[in-house]
Design an enzyme around this catalytic site. Structure first.
Site, PDB file in Angstrom:
ATOM      1  N   TRP A 136       0.642  -1.811  -0.221  1.00 36.11           N
ATOM      2  CA  TRP A 136      -0.451  -0.623   0.111  1.00 36.11           C
ATOM      3  C   TRP A 136       0.783   0.972  -0.061  1.00 36.11           C
ATOM      4  O   TRP A 136       1.511   1.665   1.010  1.00 36.11           O
ATOM      5  CB  TRP A 136      -0.402  -0.238   1.097  1.00 36.11           C
ATOM      6  N   ASN A 163       0.134   5.335   0.671  1.00 35.15           N
ATOM      7  CA  ASN A 163      -0.553   6.899   0.014  1.00 35.15           C
ATOM      8  C   ASN A 163       0.413   8.279   0.433  1.00 35.15           C
ATOM      9  O   ASN A 163       1.143   8.079  -0.190  1.00 35.15           O
ATOM     10  CB  ASN A 163      -1.769   7.168   1.514  1.00 35.15           C
ATOM     11  N   ASP A 164      -0.081   9.037   0.467  1.00 35.66           N
ATOM     12  CA  ASP A 164       0.289  10.291   1.098  1.00 35.66           C
ATOM     13  C   ASP A 164       1.914  10.401   0.208  1.00 35.66           C
ATOM     14  O   ASP A 164       2.972   9.625   0.664  1.00 35.66           O
ATOM     15  CB  ASP A 164       0.560  11.570   2.427  1.00 35.66           C
ATOM     16  N   SER A 174       2.654  11.210   7.379  1.00 38.75           N
ATOM     17  CA  SER A 174       3.367  12.234   6.778  1.00 38.75           C
ATOM     18  C   SER A 174       4.424  12.975   7.179  1.00 38.75           C
ATOM     19  O   SER A 174       4.093  12.826   8.290  1.00 38.75           O
ATOM     20  CB  SER A 174       1.673  12.688   5.846  1.00 38.75           C
ATOM     21  N   ASP A 222       1.892  15.666  10.035  1.00 36.75           N
ATOM     22  CA  ASP A 222       1.779  16.351   8.553  1.00 36.75           C
ATOM     23  C   ASP A 222       3.179  16.976   8.492  1.00 36.75           C
ATOM     24  O   ASP A 222       2.643  18.372   7.687  1.00 36.75           O
ATOM     25  CB  ASP A 222       0.541  16.134   7.605  1.00 36.75           C
ATOM     26  N   GLU A 255      -5.312  18.525   7.430  1.00 32.76           N
ATOM     27  CA  GLU A 255      -3.642  17.540   7.084  1.00 32.76           C
ATOM     28  C   GLU A 255      -3.055  18.290   6.264  1.00 32.76           C
ATOM     29  O   GLU A 255      -2.951  18.925   5.142  1.00 32.76           O
ATOM     30  CB  GLU A 255      -4.788  15.802   6.661  1.00 32.76           C
TER      31      GLU A 255
HETATM   32  C1  FRU Z   1      -3.682  11.586   4.321  1.00 34.83           C
HETATM   33  C2  FRU Z   1      -3.515  10.971   5.897  1.00 34.83           C
HETATM   34  C3  FRU Z   1      -2.062  12.106   6.705  1.00 34.83           C
HETATM   35  C4  FRU Z   1      -1.621  11.199   7.505  1.00 34.83           C
HETATM   36  C5  FRU Z   1      -1.809  10.362   7.070  1.00 34.83           C
HETATM   37  C6  FRU Z   1      -1.671   8.416   7.483  1.00 34.83           C
HETATM   38  O1  FRU Z   1      -3.531  11.486   3.980  1.00 34.83           O
HETATM   39  O2  FRU Z   1      -3.900  10.611   6.919  1.00 34.83           O
HETATM   40  O3  FRU Z   1      -2.550  12.974   7.309  1.00 34.83           O
HETATM   41  O4  FRU Z   1      -0.514  11.791   8.120  1.00 34.83           O
HETATM   42  O5  FRU Z   1      -2.381   9.897   6.147  1.00 34.83           O
HETATM   43  O6  FRU Z   1      -1.159   7.539   6.312  1.00 34.83           O
END
Ligand code: FRU
Length: 480
Positions: free
Chosen positions: A32, A34-35, A95, A160, A214
């Site tokens: 996986w 994400n950010d 993040s 973040d 975020e």
């Molecule tokens: C945004 C978020 C951030 C956090 C991260 C966790 O997509 O929720 O705020 O740091 O993803 O995976």
């Protein structure tokens, strides 16, 4: 074996072959993503880290994955950079950002843990320093904990960090919630990366724009200041803010002395179905480049046998024009253009296809020069079974994307509409396809729509349809 070693061994043993990943979009080697995190230049190389869970294509206890690139087009996997292996980040390395320093490449990230009662989540800002491959969390962590926050500000939603340096020292913006759970962005200042002070609330959601804010970013662009953030739980307004969690920007002016950011109207960075948590960096040649996570938190799908999930957008060069942030695909993409096909001044009435105008790893620009029609649409990644449609509705002055027939077999959002930017002249649509994604840049970056499609690669055609008559010019390149 420690958690980082375990992740590195796992990704080495399970790396997805290049043929099953997009060609020029950043993806995880397995599992996986994400950010985007820590988008930065270190020792003349561009680094991109990301939220990462190697062990499944679902979100899990967050690690930092790591990629590098020379040209923002081709990405090289590096070993995972951070794993949740300390008390203060045992529930995840969330993040953050990165910056080059004299003592190495510094990663600022959010450590997630629980308090002594075991009931409350605690988020703090932490530092790891490394050589571009291996990173060591410092003994003083966390470098910013809840004790630095004003009374009432959330300790559970405090994450973040985005860091930058000026001649006055270091600065950091962090996402936060106030005592009423309204989103806000906090500013900190530091004489170094270990000792920080709380400065002020740089921006607040005014109780209106979603809840928690975020992934902030704050930078100068063409004489203005830009604040980017990603509010959760937004209510749609007209054609704006339809993705639940959205990435926004505010163009404004920053009064450094009084630490006041006079921000303009909130605007969406992207109008597609898949875009969130954008982050920027400044390249040595001065370009400000943005990259986003090309996925929605709520509406996403992958084919059952796919063992990776989540990818980044193509990086975009930012500038300001007429009070708006303009986003263009990084110019480096043109280095990989090949097999040019051009179509000049062709009339489209009803359905039409053009020789050589097809493909799934392509950069194609379509100029709709003139014509009288109510609707004009373009079907991409098409064959007998599949297509993803972009419809221009002149009367309503909107553009609509519809991926209902892209092979999406789950009940997730498929249609999104957005107001078209006003243009006197031709409408220019630049589509960039890379196996599993379509990014549309309208009128030289006035508006962007990013969307993921998991359509079998056999669907290669492009079909035009005009209800009425239009004149088009097309320039298409394969990318390789
Ligand atoms: C945004 C978020 C951030 C956090 C991260 C966790 O997509 O929720 O705020 O740091 O993803 O995976």
């Amino acid at each position: 074996m420690d958690a980082l070693q375990k992740a590195r061994q796992y990704e080495d043993a399970n790396r997805i072959v290049a043929e099953k990943r997009p060609v020029f979009h950043a993806t995880p080697p397995i599992g996986w993503m994400n950010d985007p995190n820590g988008f930065s230049v270190y020792q003349e190389k561009i680094h991109l880290f990301y939220q990462y869970y190697p062990y499944s294509p679902q979100w899990g206890t967050m690690h930092w994955g790591h990629l590098t690139t020379e040209d923002l087009v081709h990405w090289e996997d590096c070993p995972a950079a951070l794993a949740p292996d300390e008390g203060y980040d045992k529930d995840g390395c969330f993040s953050g950002s990165a910056i080059e320093t004299e003592s190495g490449h510094a990663l600022l990230y959010t450590g997630v843990s629980t308090d002594d009662s075991g009931e409350h989540t605690v988020q703090t800002q932490c530092l790891a320093v490394g050589d571009g491959v291996n990173y060591k969390k410092i003994a003083e962590n966390p470098v910013i904990a809840g004790n630095l926050l004003p009374e009432g500000f959330s300790r559970a939603h405090f994450r973040d960090p985005k860091v930058w340096k000026s001649k006055e020292g270091y600065h950091m913006v962090v996402g936060s919630c106030d005592e009423n759970e309204n989103g806000q962005i906090l500013l900190f200042t530091g004489k170094d990366l270990t000792h920080w002070e709380y400065a002020c609330v740089l921006a607040h959601n005014g109780g209106a724009l979603g809840r928690m804010w975020e992934c902030p970013d704050f930078f100068e662009l063409d004489g203005k200041s830009v604040l980017i953030c990603s509010p959760q739980d937004m209510r749609a307004k007209g054609y704006e803010f339809h993705n639940g969690n959205n990435s926004l920007y505010f163009l404004g002016d920053y009064d450094k002395e009084n630490r006041r950011f006079l921000k303009g109207e909130p605007r969406s960075l992207d109008y597609g179905l898949d875009f969130y948590a954008a982050q920027t960096t400044c390249l040595p040649d001065g370009r400000r480049v943005l990259i986003g996570w090309m996925q929605s938190w709520d509406a996403s799908f992958i084919p059952q046998d796919q063992r990776w999930k989540g990818m980044m957008t193509l990086p975009r060069e930012l500038s300001v024009r007429d009070g708006r942030v303009i986003q263009k695909p990084v110019r480096e993409l043109a280095r990989y253009h090949k097999n040019k096909v051009s179509v000049k001044d062709q009339i489209v009435e009803g359905e039409k296809q053009f020789d050589g105008v097809n493909g799934r790893v392509i950069d194609v620009t379509i100029k709709i020069r003139s014509g009288s029609f109510e609707e004009f649409w373009i079907d991409l990644a098409k064959n007998k079974e599949y297509y993803t449609r972009f419809v221009i509705n002149k009367k309503k002055n909107i553009i609509e994307i519809d991926r209902t027939y892209s092979n999406l077999i789950r009940d997730v959002a498929c249609i999104r509409r957005a107001a078209l930017p006003k243009s006197e002249e031709a409408l220019t649509l630049r589509f960039i396809l890379d196996r599993n994604s379509i990014e549309l840049f309208v009128n030289e970056g006035e508006m962007v729509m990013s969307t993921v499609i998991y359509t079998p690669l056999a669907a290669q055609e492009i079909l035009f349809f005009c209800e009425g008559s239009a004149i088009v010019n097309i320039e298409k390149y394969d990318i390789g």
